[in-house]
Design a protein around this motif. Structure first.
Motif, short mmCIF file in Angstrom:
data_model
loop_
_atom_site.label_atom_id
_atom_site.label_comp_id
_atom_site.label_asym_id
_atom_site.label_seq_id
_atom_site.Cartn_x
_atom_site.Cartn_y
_atom_site.Cartn_z
N TRP A 67 -6.52 6.71 2.39
CA TRP A 67 -5.09 7.01 2.44
C TRP A 67 -4.75 7.86 3.65
CZ3 TRP A 67 -1.71 4.25 0.44
CH2 TRP A 67 -0.44 4.70 0.06
N ASN A 125 -0.16 0.49 7.14
CA ASN A 125 0.44 0.86 5.86
C ASN A 125 0.96 2.30 5.84
OD1 ASN A 125 -2.00 2.13 5.86
ND2 ASN A 125 -2.92 0.82 4.31
N TYR A 126 1.07 2.90 7.01
CA TYR A 126 1.63 4.25 7.08
C TYR A 126 2.51 4.33 8.30
CZ TYR A 126 1.80 9.34 7.70
OH TYR A 126 2.21 10.63 7.86
N ARG A 158 5.07 5.17 3.28
CA ARG A 158 3.86 4.37 3.11
C ARG A 158 4.24 3.00 2.57
NH1 ARG A 158 2.22 9.71 2.52
NH2 ARG A 158 0.38 10.19 3.75
#
Lengths: 115, 113
Positions: free
Chosen positions: A100, B31-32, B51
């Protein structure tokens, strides 16, 4: 407000010299980066480093090399400086080592002028 | 690799009006998507990010929208103020942060009093 710090703030040097820019982060982050901002303000990634892996942007000349003495530091060494290396160099850091994405925090920048 | 296009390069709006800056990206794995504000002689500072699991995000006068299908995202600033004058950069990232951010070329936002 010194979470990511860089020294020096300004660096003026002659062509052909070797110089270093230091970067330190006190955020406990795992990943550090170097970016170059040219005269047109374009920001471009040069390196990312997370204690396990160094990722190099393929367009960066091998005269540039990052060195990390410890997790809190990622210094940028530049050999045989050229006129085109004149730019502002920003160090940045983020938490985590993959997966992430986390926010990147930038240092104040080092303005390099090669004469 | 990723390519991020940003428009317009310069945007002048009257104080109190809204400003919209648009970006497109090429890598569907990204994705960011953060937005940075850079004042003259200063460092880029994050103002908002989104995001890929979210279509819209708002923080007071600032909002960002993301269209993954079309691969574009936008920054919206409402009720603009003189202190909003700066260069704004969009960016995209994939690879869990390992590859660093790919930035757009920036938008110089000018707020006319």
């Amino acid at each position: 407000d010194t979470a990511v710090s860089q020294t020096p703030k300004y660096l003026v040097t002659q062509m052909g010299n070797d110089k270093s820019i230091k970067c330190e982060q006190n955020l406990g982050h795992d990943t550090m980066y170097w970016y170059k901002q040219d005269s047109k303000k374009f920001l471009k990634i040069m390196f990312s480093y997370n204690n396990k892996e160094l990722i190099i942007n393929e367009t960066v000349p091998n005269r540039f090399s990052p060195k990390s003495p410890d997790k809190a530091h990622l210094n940028l060494h530049i050999n045989s400086l050229e006129l085109g290396d004149s730019a502002v160099y920003f160090c940045a850091s983020s938490r985590g080592t993959g997966g992430w994405q986390e926010t990147q925090y930038f240092g104040p920048g080092t303005r390099l002028l090669v004469l | 690799g990723e390519n991020v296009e940003q428009h317009p390069s310069t945007l002048s709006v009257q104080e109190g009006d809204s400003a919209v800056i648009k970006c497109t990206y090429s890598d569907s794995a990204s994705n960011y998507f953060p937005w940075y504000k850079q004042e003259l002689g200063k460092r880029p500072q994050l103002i908002i990010d989104i995001r890929s699991n979210v279509g819209e995000k708002k923080d007071q006068r600032i909002a960002v929208t993301l269209n993954k299908t079309a691969k574009h995202f936008s920054l919206h600033i409402t009720e603009t103020q003189p202190e909003d004058s700066a260069v704004y950069f969009c960016a995209a990232e994939s690879g869990g942060g390992a590859d660093g951010l790919t930035f757009g070329k920036g938008t110089h936002l000018i707020i006319q009093p």
